[in-house]
Design a protein around this motif. Structure first.
Motif, mmCIF file in Angstrom:
data_model
loop_
_atom_site.group_PDB
_atom_site.id
_atom_site.type_symbol
_atom_site.label_atom_id
_atom_site.label_comp_id
_atom_site.label_asym_id
_atom_site.label_seq_id
_atom_site.Cartn_x
_atom_site.Cartn_y
_atom_site.Cartn_z
ATOM 1 N N MET A 1 9.022 -0.056 -8.282
ATOM 2 C CA MET A 1 7.992 -0.667 -9.197
ATOM 3 C C MET A 1 8.308 -0.825 -10.804
ATOM 4 N N GLY A 2 9.544 -0.129 -10.924
ATOM 5 C CA GLY A 2 10.061 -0.043 -12.254
ATOM 6 C C GLY A 2 10.257 1.287 -12.779
ATOM 7 N N ALA A 3 11.243 1.467 -13.632
ATOM 8 C CA ALA A 3 11.633 2.697 -13.995
ATOM 9 C C ALA A 3 10.595 3.477 -15.144
ATOM 10 N N GLY A 4 10.352 4.578 -15.305
ATOM 11 C CA GLY A 4 9.639 5.281 -16.529
ATOM 12 C C GLY A 4 10.224 4.782 -17.707
ATOM 13 N N PRO A 5 9.307 4.783 -18.759
ATOM 14 C CA PRO A 5 9.948 4.409 -19.825
ATOM 15 C C PRO A 5 11.141 5.281 -20.501
ATOM 16 N N ARG A 6 11.081 6.758 -20.360
ATOM 17 C CA ARG A 6 12.338 7.247 -20.653
ATOM 18 C C ARG A 6 13.522 7.056 -19.801
ATOM 19 N N ASP A 7 13.232 6.754 -18.481
ATOM 20 C CA ASP A 7 14.675 6.592 -17.662
ATOM 21 C C ASP A 7 15.184 5.231 -18.052
ATOM 22 N N PRO B 1 16.113 -3.817 -27.595
ATOM 23 C CA PRO B 1 17.682 -4.076 -27.867
ATOM 24 C C PRO B 1 18.441 -3.814 -26.597
ATOM 25 N N LEU B 2 18.012 -2.704 -25.776
ATOM 26 C CA LEU B 2 18.615 -2.510 -24.499
ATOM 27 C C LEU B 2 18.527 -3.456 -23.510
ATOM 28 N N ARG B 3 17.715 -4.613 -23.809
ATOM 29 C CA ARG B 3 17.398 -5.626 -22.755
ATOM 30 C C ARG B 3 17.105 -5.134 -21.326
ATOM 31 N N GLN B 4 15.928 -4.307 -21.474
ATOM 32 C CA GLN B 4 15.366 -3.378 -20.159
ATOM 33 C C GLN B 4 14.017 -4.347 -19.788
ATOM 34 N N ARG B 5 13.696 -4.483 -18.709
ATOM 35 C CA ARG B 5 12.375 -5.039 -18.421
ATOM 36 C C ARG B 5 11.360 -4.369 -17.607
ATOM 37 N N PRO B 6 10.201 -4.054 -18.172
ATOM 38 C CA PRO B 6 9.310 -2.951 -17.610
ATOM 39 C C PRO B 6 8.527 -3.826 -16.444
ATOM 40 N N GLY B 7 8.377 -2.869 -15.603
ATOM 41 C CA GLY B 7 7.846 -3.143 -14.118
ATOM 42 C C GLY B 7 6.341 -2.561 -14.168
ATOM 43 N N PHE B 8 5.308 -2.831 -13.188
ATOM 44 C CA PHE B 8 4.006 -2.535 -12.979
ATOM 45 C C PHE B 8 4.091 -0.744 -13.221
ATOM 46 N N GLY B 9 5.057 -0.367 -12.345
ATOM 47 C CA GLY B 9 5.145 1.137 -12.294
ATOM 48 C C GLY B 9 5.572 1.564 -13.846
ATOM 49 N N THR B 10 6.341 0.924 -14.498
ATOM 50 C CA THR B 10 6.703 1.459 -15.902
ATOM 51 C C THR B 10 5.546 1.691 -16.657
ATOM 52 N N ILE B 11 4.470 0.561 -16.758
ATOM 53 C CA ILE B 11 3.213 0.743 -17.319
ATOM 54 C C ILE B 11 2.076 1.827 -16.867
ATOM 55 N N SER B 12 2.074 2.293 -15.458
ATOM 56 C CA SER B 12 1.496 3.103 -14.897
ATOM 57 C C SER B 12 1.944 4.490 -15.435
ATOM 58 N N ASN B 13 3.266 4.475 -15.302
ATOM 59 C CA ASN B 13 3.938 5.916 -15.747
ATOM 60 C C ASN B 13 3.525 6.136 -17.190
ATOM 61 N N PRO C 1 0.727 -1.064 0.115
ATOM 62 C CA PRO C 1 -0.061 -0.064 0.038
ATOM 63 C C PRO C 1 0.965 1.317 -0.064
ATOM 64 N N ALA C 2 1.810 1.250 0.714
ATOM 65 C CA ALA C 2 2.683 2.545 0.955
ATOM 66 C C ALA C 2 3.403 2.527 -0.471
ATOM 67 N N ARG C 3 3.922 1.705 -1.248
ATOM 68 C CA ARG C 3 4.474 1.806 -2.485
ATOM 69 C C ARG C 3 3.610 2.269 -3.466
ATOM 70 N N LEU C 4 2.339 1.687 -3.438
ATOM 71 C CA LEU C 4 1.462 2.306 -4.494
ATOM 72 C C LEU C 4 1.053 3.729 -4.293
ATOM 73 N N VAL C 5 1.109 4.164 -2.944
ATOM 74 C CA VAL C 5 0.926 5.681 -2.831
ATOM 75 C C VAL C 5 2.001 6.442 -3.255
ATOM 76 N N ARG C 6 3.260 6.102 -2.950
ATOM 77 C CA ARG C 6 4.478 6.669 -3.629
ATOM 78 C C ARG C 6 4.457 6.806 -5.097
ATOM 79 N N LEU C 7 4.010 5.540 -5.572
ATOM 80 C CA LEU C 7 3.888 5.347 -6.976
ATOM 81 C C LEU C 7 3.041 6.400 -7.828
ATOM 82 N N TYR C 8 1.628 6.320 -7.307
ATOM 83 C CA TYR C 8 0.573 7.246 -7.940
ATOM 84 C C TYR C 8 0.583 8.737 -7.395
ATOM 85 N N GLY C 9 1.241 8.709 -6.290
ATOM 86 C CA GLY C 9 1.375 10.143 -5.736
ATOM 87 C C GLY C 9 2.539 10.790 -6.585
#
Length: 200
Positions: free
Chosen positions: A134-140, A75-87, A13-21
């Protein structure tokens, strides 16, 4: 509320608050910077320029560009997370909401107040959503992918942002003193906020 019922800083819950906040603050910061009329951050120069050319909203362009940028993760072999999609989705949504709610500045002092609030919001937002883990933003993710190839943080960020800034300016995005203020202040402010919201 007892200590047992307070969400732990590392709990879901705290991580989701940080993410969406963080994502809400990021979108609000983008809206404030654009409404200042003094110049946007590099990526938002591009988003605004592309929006002007296509007739879409800035928020819609943020979503589209975020999704397209993720193609470079392959090609950069990066893996998205839940936070990436949310971003990808919610920064654009909150940016359009801010642009709808915040009036255009009619005075230079108000414009600079918008810039100050924008840069502060985006710096704090960056620390919050990255700190959610929860994952970096797409640009990050493109930046960290280039770092894995051997480029430094500074060079990776410089190459990406100078490219999108130039492209956005050619498309008609707003570049000005606000762009310079963003570039100079975003790093130190982000570093400052990590003292209160550590990136574990």
């Amino acid at each position: 509320m007892s200590e047992a019922t307070i969400p732990h800083a590392g709990s879901l819950p705290a991580r989701l608050v940080r993410l969406y906040g963080g994502l809400a603050l990021y979108g609000a910061g983008i809206g404030l910077q654009i409404r200042s009329g003094l110049g946007n951050g590099p990526w938002d120069v591009f988003h605004q320029g592309a929006a002007l050319r296509t007739g879409l909203t800035v928020g819609t362009m943020i979503i589209i560009v975020g999704a397209l940028v993720m193609l470079f993760w392959i090609p950069l072999r990066q893996r998205p997370g839940f936070g990436t999609i949310s971003n990808v989705i919610f920064v654009g949504v909150f940016a359009d909401l801010a642009l709808h709610l915040v009036p255009a500045s009619g005075h230079l002092a108000v414009s600079w107040l918008y810039v100050a609030l924008a840069v502060t919001s985006i710096a704090l937002a960056t620390v919050l959503y990255i700190g959610a883990g929860m994952g970096a933003g797409p640009r990050d993710g493109v930046m960290t992918g280039l770092m894995r190839l051997g480029l430094s943080v500074r060079l990776s960020r410089f190459l990406i942002e100078i490219t999108v800034l130039a492209a956005g300016w050619l498309l008609g995005g707003t570049v000005g003193l606000g762009t310079l203020a963003f570039a100079l202040a975003i790093g130190p402010l982000t570093q400052l906020f990590t003292r209160w919201f550590p990136l574990d």
